[in-house]
Design a protein around this motif. Structure first.
Motif, PDB file in Angstrom:
ATOM      1  N   ASP A   9       0.810  -1.213   0.000  1.00 46.12           N
ATOM      2  CA  ASP A   9       0.000   0.000   0.000  1.00 46.12           C
ATOM      3  C   ASP A   9       0.844   1.265   0.000  1.00 46.12           C
ATOM      4  O   ASP A   9       0.430   2.295  -0.506  1.00 46.12           O
ATOM      5  CB  ASP A   9      -0.912   0.029   1.226  1.00 46.12           C
ATOM      6  N   LYS A  10       2.000   1.200   0.602  1.00 43.53           N
ATOM      7  CA  LYS A  10       2.852   2.381   0.765  1.00 43.53           C
ATOM      8  C   LYS A  10       4.251   2.094   0.232  1.00 43.53           C
ATOM      9  O   LYS A  10       4.717   0.969   0.230  1.00 43.53           O
ATOM     10  CB  LYS A  10       2.963   2.762   2.247  1.00 43.53           C
ATOM     11  N   HIS A  11       4.913   3.161  -0.195  1.00 42.22           N
ATOM     12  CA  HIS A  11       6.308   3.085  -0.611  1.00 42.22           C
ATOM     13  C   HIS A  11       7.118   3.927   0.366  1.00 42.22           C
ATOM     14  O   HIS A  11       6.841   5.095   0.579  1.00 42.22           O
ATOM     15  CB  HIS A  11       6.482   3.626  -2.037  1.00 42.22           C
ATOM     16  N   TYR A  12       8.119   3.299   0.998  1.00 40.55           N
ATOM     17  CA  TYR A  12       8.960   3.973   1.975  1.00 40.55           C
ATOM     18  C   TYR A  12      10.348   4.176   1.392  1.00 40.55           C
ATOM     19  O   TYR A  12      10.890   3.286   0.738  1.00 40.55           O
ATOM     20  CB  TYR A  12       9.091   3.137   3.253  1.00 40.55           C
ATOM     21  N   GLU A  25       7.025   8.603   3.040  1.00 37.85           N
ATOM     22  CA  GLU A  25       5.979   7.596   2.845  1.00 37.85           C
ATOM     23  C   GLU A  25       5.038   8.109   1.752  1.00 37.85           C
ATOM     24  O   GLU A  25       4.565   9.236   1.826  1.00 37.85           O
ATOM     25  CB  GLU A  25       5.238   7.406   4.163  1.00 37.85           C
ATOM     26  N   LYS A  26       4.800   7.275   0.750  1.00 35.88           N
ATOM     27  CA  LYS A  26       3.962   7.660  -0.383  1.00 35.88           C
ATOM     28  C   LYS A  26       3.005   6.519  -0.702  1.00 35.88           C
ATOM     29  O   LYS A  26       3.391   5.353  -0.661  1.00 35.88           O
ATOM     30  CB  LYS A  26       4.849   7.952  -1.596  1.00 35.88           C
ATOM     31  N   ASP A  27       1.750   6.848  -1.001  1.00 40.00           N
ATOM     32  CA  ASP A  27       0.787   5.827  -1.400  1.00 40.00           C
ATOM     33  C   ASP A  27       1.190   5.242  -2.738  1.00 40.00           C
ATOM     34  O   ASP A  27       1.661   5.956  -3.630  1.00 40.00           O
ATOM     35  CB  ASP A  27      -0.623   6.426  -1.507  1.00 40.00           C
ATOM     36  N   MET A  28       1.001   3.947  -2.890  1.00 35.63           N
ATOM     37  CA  MET A  28       1.379   3.249  -4.118  1.00 35.63           C
ATOM     38  C   MET A  28       0.245   3.300  -5.148  1.00 35.63           C
ATOM     39  O   MET A  28      -0.271   2.274  -5.566  1.00 35.63           O
ATOM     40  CB  MET A  28       1.745   1.797  -3.817  1.00 35.63           C
ATOM     41  N   ILE A  80       3.320  13.085  -0.340  1.00 29.89           N
ATOM     42  CA  ILE A  80       4.500  12.446   0.236  1.00 29.89           C
ATOM     43  C   ILE A  80       4.677  12.990   1.649  1.00 29.89           C
ATOM     44  O   ILE A  80       4.883  14.178   1.848  1.00 29.89           O
ATOM     45  CB  ILE A  80       5.751  12.719  -0.625  1.00 29.89           C
ATOM     46  N   ASP A  81       4.567  12.098   2.631  1.00 30.68           N
ATOM     47  CA  ASP A  81       4.728  12.477   4.034  1.00 30.68           C
ATOM     48  C   ASP A  81       6.170  12.239   4.455  1.00 30.68           C
ATOM     49  O   ASP A  81       6.766  11.223   4.113  1.00 30.68           O
ATOM     50  CB  ASP A  81       3.799  11.650   4.924  1.00 30.68           C
TER      51      ASP A  81
END
Length: 166
Positions: A9-12, A25-28, A80-81
């Protein structure tokens, strides 16, 4: 369906520094989805402007929500957090066995006030990270646990409960 069931779900993206770990952290969600939404938003903007010229300001009464939504979605892009986990000499690293998770806690600031989790793709990457952490921060404590909930049995969490009881 396979995109949501099999893909993360997320890309770190992690950066290890001498002060700690900084990561994003970004949503995929594929970039094509954002382009489609931006394209539909621009179509909505054009339709609303044409409706205003044909019907006047009364066109915004029925289509006002779509008009406002269209103007807001023209710059739709992924969020992007940015986060960081600061590491001091008293940091405790909980190493979850047979999983790619590392959990960090600092006792002097309270276990619930300052903690962070790091997720790695493979156990090999986790071992590389652990060896790098050992070399950069030789005074931090490493604790192996079998389940993530076992970290709350560590004495730093017990100290926090004793302080609140007093």
């Amino acid at each position: 369906m396979s995109r949501y069931l099999l893909s993360p779900d997320k890309h770190y993206c992690y950066h290890l520094t001498s002060l700690g770990i900084h990561y994003t952290e970004k949503d995929m969600i594929p970039d094509v989805a954002y382009q489609v939404v931006r394209g539909l938003a621009w179509v909505g903007v054009v339709v609303c402007i044409i409706a205003v010229f044909i019907l006047g300001p009364l066109a915004f009464v029925g289509a006002g929500g779509f008009a406002l939504m269209s103007f807001g979605m023209t710059n739709f892009s992924p969020k992007i957090d940015k986060y960081c986990i600061l590491i001091s000499e008293r940091t405790v690293v909980f190493d979850l066995e047979n999983d790619g998770v590392l959990s960090f806690a600092i006792p002097e600031k309270g276990a619930y006030a300052y903690y962070g989790d790091i997720f790695t793709n493979t156990l090999y990457q986790k071992q590389e990270l652990l060896s790098t952490l050992c070399s950069l921060f030789p005074s931090i404590e490493f604790v192996k646990i079998k389940r993530l909930k076992e970290q709350y049995k560590h004495p730093i969490y017990q100290q926090e409960e004793e302080k609140t009881a007093e």
